[in-house]
Design an enzyme around this catalytic site. Structure first.
Site, short mmCIF file in Angstrom:
data_model
loop_
_atom_site.label_atom_id
_atom_site.label_comp_id
_atom_site.label_asym_id
_atom_site.label_seq_id
_atom_site.Cartn_x
_atom_site.Cartn_y
_atom_site.Cartn_z
N VAL B 119 -7.92 -1.81 2.57
CA VAL B 119 -7.92 -0.93 3.73
C VAL B 119 -8.17 -1.79 4.96
O VAL B 119 -9.06 -2.65 4.94
CB VAL B 119 -9.03 0.15 3.61
CG1 VAL B 119 -9.01 1.08 4.83
CG2 VAL B 119 -8.88 0.95 2.32
N CYS B 120 -7.37 -1.58 6.00
CA CYS B 120 -7.68 -2.18 7.30
C CYS B 120 -7.71 -3.71 7.18
O CYS B 120 -6.87 -4.29 6.49
CB CYS B 120 -9.02 -1.57 7.74
SG CYS B 120 -9.53 -1.81 9.42
N THR B 121 -8.66 -4.36 7.79
CA THR B 121 -8.73 -5.81 7.74
C THR B 121 -9.22 -6.35 6.39
O THR B 121 -9.36 -7.57 6.24
CB THR B 121 -9.62 -6.36 8.87
OG1 THR B 121 -10.92 -5.76 8.77
CG2 THR B 121 -9.04 -6.04 10.24
N SER B 172 -2.99 0.34 6.40
CA SER B 172 -3.22 0.09 7.81
C SER B 172 -4.70 0.38 8.13
O SER B 172 -5.53 0.40 7.23
CB SER B 172 -2.25 0.96 8.60
OG SER B 172 -2.23 0.59 9.95
#
Lengths: 220, 220
Positions: B119-121, B172
């Site tokens: 998830v995400c970074t 993202s």
């Protein structure tokens, strides 16, 4: 219309944690508050009946997964609060001593609050504390009947993502907590800040408080 | 197409926690997993470098709010895992020993996993562990440039809510973790279950992996 309350600086926010709280009910709003705190002066307290880690697990479903979160204050020794956010979850049900302690804390704390925000069945706890009596409020749509029964003096609104009445903001189930928190941040800290947070978490907000496909889904 | 992997019963899920993880990156997926666990046989481990509570606070921004979550296992003594979910957050940056320990754990664990979800970074950690090399992947859109630089051998997809390549699911920013988790649950446990969870959390899912208004917003 919502009354805009004068707020102290910092704005002192508390979030109630009880065993069996719904993780996203709390952590949707908390993530927004965490980001808010990067550019606004806010403090955060996590309140529970003891300082032991509080599990999202509901004791009556022992096989399920959960996470433990560390409170910062007990109901017996709370800090001054401007805002109290109450998540829901299966642990909000019943009349065990831990639930009753949470209800007592809400009842005792509400008079000195500037804002009360509930997510999901957290409105059931607020209703049982009597603070929703005579107010318009909403709640989780799957648990609608059970919640409404907890607050016979509440004007329950069945079709709403969230409802404001005076300084009380009540939201629908679980993920609606993100929308009500962003709406509240927009009202109190400015819409630009709410927009910045929503964009930062890549979240397509529901900005219309009347958005509620789940009311129909659950036959309301 | 995504390879559907044979899974053990129970399905053993682990979530990485490091100081400065983004709360919603982890707790969006975790809430879905908690609900899944009511009707499917899954176990959950929360892994970190020690068993001390892990704060979402990023040490370089001391004035911000955060929450502490209790891990269940260390990287040194992990349980067998079928699935590893890696959240992002500011704490995923840099090359301190705690970040490097997380990257080492991902590198060591990946070969025995059935699925990896970021998830995400969190995809930046996976990229630094080398496990995204030669794969299609996405990441947080605000942090795009920084993340892409961490994985020069990765085929980064700029416009995507999530991307699947083999057994790797990358999403993202922040709230996209809910969508990728629901999509993964739909694929592995059946779409009916994903739908039931999304409706239970009153969440209007993004079911199209190509949905991504944030790519445009951040100029990608």
């Amino acid at each position: 219309m919502t009354d805009l309350q004068p707020l102290d600086n910092p704005v002192r926010i508390g979030v109630l944690l009880f065993p069996g709280f719904q993780a996203l009910d709390a952590f949707g709003p908390l993530d927004c508050i965490n980001i808010l705190s990067r550019t606004s002066n806010v403090t955060l307290s996590l309140l529970s009946h003891t300082l032991d880690p509080v599990s999202t697990k509901y004791s009556e479903t022992p096989g399920t997964t959960g996470q433990e979160v560390v409170p910062t204050h007990t109901y017996e020794a709370p800090p001054p609060l401007d805002v109290l956010l109450i998540p829901g979850g299966r642990g909000s049900r019943g009349s065990g001593p831990i639930v009753l302690a949470a209800i007592r804390f809400i009842k005792d704390t509400y008079p000195s609050l500037k804002y009360l925000i509930t997510v999901c069945t957290g409105s059931g706890l607020a209703a049982r504390a009597g603070v929703l009596d005579g107010k318009r409020a909403t709640t989780n749509k799957m648990a609608w009947k059970d919640m409404v029964a907890l607050g016979p003096e509440v004007e329950w609104i069945p079709h709403a993502r969230w409802v404001t009445d005076g300084n009380i903001w009540t939201s629908s189930g679980v993920s609606a907590g993100i929308d009500v928190t962003l709406a509240w941040i927009g009202r109190v800290f400015g819409e630009e800040k709410a927009k910045m947070i929503a964009e930062g978490i890549e979240y397509t907000r529901h900005e219309d408080p009347n958005y509620d496909p789940f009311a129909e889904l659950y036959g309301l």
